[in-house]
Scaffold this motif. Structure first.
Motif, PDB file in Angstrom:
ATOM      1  N   HIS A 244      27.339  33.303  23.843  1.00  0.00           N
ATOM      2  CA  HIS A 244      26.702  33.339  25.159  1.00  0.00           C
ATOM      3  C   HIS A 244      27.297  32.239  26.042  1.00  0.00           C
ATOM      4  N   TYR A 276      23.302  33.046  33.411  1.00  0.00           N
ATOM      5  CA  TYR A 276      23.538  33.120  31.969  1.00  0.00           C
ATOM      6  C   TYR A 276      24.109  34.487  31.608  1.00  0.00           C
ATOM      7  N   LEU A 278      24.310  36.734  28.285  1.00  0.00           N
ATOM      8  CA  LEU A 278      23.858  36.877  26.907  1.00  0.00           C
ATOM      9  C   LEU A 278      24.616  38.023  26.269  1.00  0.00           C
TER      10      LEU A 278
END
Length: 391
Positions: A244, A276, A278
């Motif tokens: 990630h 972010y 993921l």
């Protein structure tokens, strides 16, 4: 570290980059063959990256309380998510055990789900609780015919699951220790859905589409009349957490901090954007009012869907909610559809025509480099495990 300390640290990095006209860099350029967009590669990615790996299904706020449900469709798999009366989340295949018909659509509150075909009925845990004309199903063990359960785990504001039955999910293992701590600190588990998910159809490979989220080198060019008017392009922080990663970009309002001592900075969250990625396909963007979930879902080697859901921070004033409501269509329609996904579709003829044998990522694009290396690592590991011993 608390949220303010993280934001201040990132703001310092961004201000330093802006002052010196730099950005976070990869060690080298990355060149990849255009075969990564082939039909054969698509089938391998679907199997390894999506059917075998955990993926983000939604955020916790999509199931706001006990007795709620939400349907999710990813990579052709229909999923029924429920939160039972004890608050536990379950993921169930949204397919009746009688003839496989989709049981329910949408989201809401419910105690029972009744298949529209023959009215077989299931509870929040997926148990089969009623069979119509049961006298014609003598010998049927109803205990064995509940909705098929899929592995799922909830934590740190995320609901993560598998698209096929398999091993349980440990969300701490999926995220890794550094990211667990950071997402726990961001504390967004009770943020509320602003509106139902919006599905964008994109005429481009899912990785091409994913890459548009992972660098802002293109802001000054593709977004010169839109995002570049209020965010700095070509300046980005990059930090990895296993497969990630986190990026942070600077809004132009950050310029006001140059002349201020840190003690007078106040809320830095209004000047930066946390993003972010993921693994393998999910992007989450935070700002002071809302968090946006973008799930890039492969359809075939030439197309994908992007499922976009916005969640608002509890306690926002009416004025703050209205401000987001005004901005959301501009982001979705003008910027994302009109620019990012438009340019993703323009990639297709070039990579399919046979004129190119490779594509490039520069040193100023460390985030997409990191993701593509992660894809290669996962695929190579799966290939090695499939080779019989002694070969």
């Amino acid at each position: 570290m608390d949220r303010q300390a993280l934001e201040y640290q990132l703001a310092h990095r961004l201000l330093d980059h802006l002052e010196h006209r730099t950005t976070d860099l990869a060690d080298s350029i990355l060149e990849l063959p255009t075969d990564i967009y082939s039909a054969e590669r698509h089938r391998e990615e679907l199997d390894v990256l999506f059917h075998r790996q955990p993926v983000v299904l939604c955020l916790s706020g999509a199931l706001p309380g006990p007795g709620t449900y939400r349907t999710v469709d990813l990579c052709g798999t229909p999923i029924l998510l429920t939160r039972d009366e004890n608050g536990k989340v379950r993921a169930l295949a949204n397919a009746c055990r009688h003839r496989g018909v989709r049981v329910v659509d949408g989201a809401g509150a419910a105690k029972r789900f009744t298949c529209p075909f023959h009215a077989w009925t299931y509870d929040l845990e997926g148990k089969l609780v009623a069979v119509t004309s049961s006298e014609f199903f003598t010998g049927l063990c109803t205990e064995d015919k509940g909705l098929v359960e899929l592995p799922v785990a909830e934590g740190y504001g995320l609901i993560v699951g598998r698209l096929r039955p398999g091993d349980p999910i440990d969300i701490d293992d999926y995220l890794g220790p550094g990211l667990v701590d950071e997402l726990a600190m961001l504390d967004f588990a009770d943020w509320q859905i602003f509106s139902e998910p919006h599905v964008h159809a994109v005429g481009g490979n899912w990785k091409v589409t994913l890459d548009t989220f992972r660098e802002n080198y293109h802001f000054r060019f593709l977004h010169r009349r839109t995002l570049a008017t209020y965010a700095h392009g070509g300046v980005l922080t990059f930090d990895s957490f296993g497969p990630h990663l986190r990026n942070c970009s600077a809004l132009k309002s950050i310029d006001a901090l140059h002349e201020l001592p840190e003690a007078e900075w106040g809320d830095v969250g209004q000047h930066i954007s946390l993003q972010y990625a993921l693994f393998p396909n999910t992007n989450i963007t935070f700002d002071s009012r809302h968090v946006e979930l973008w799930q890039i879902v492969p359809i075939d080697e030439k197309s994908c869907e992007v499922v976009h859901t916005a969640y608002l921070r509890p306690g926002l004033s009416d004025a703050e909610r209205e401000k987001y409501a005004e901005m959301a269509p501009w982001i979705c329609e003008t910027v994302v559809d009109g620019e990012d996904f438009w340019v993703a579709a323009r990639t297709e003829p070039g990579i399919r025509a046979g004129a190119l044998d490779s594509i490039l990522f520069g040193r100023n694009e460390p985030a997409p480099q990191h993701l593509h290396r992660g894809f290669e690592t996962a695929l190579e590991s799966a290939r090695e495990s499939a080779v019989p011993q002694g070969k």
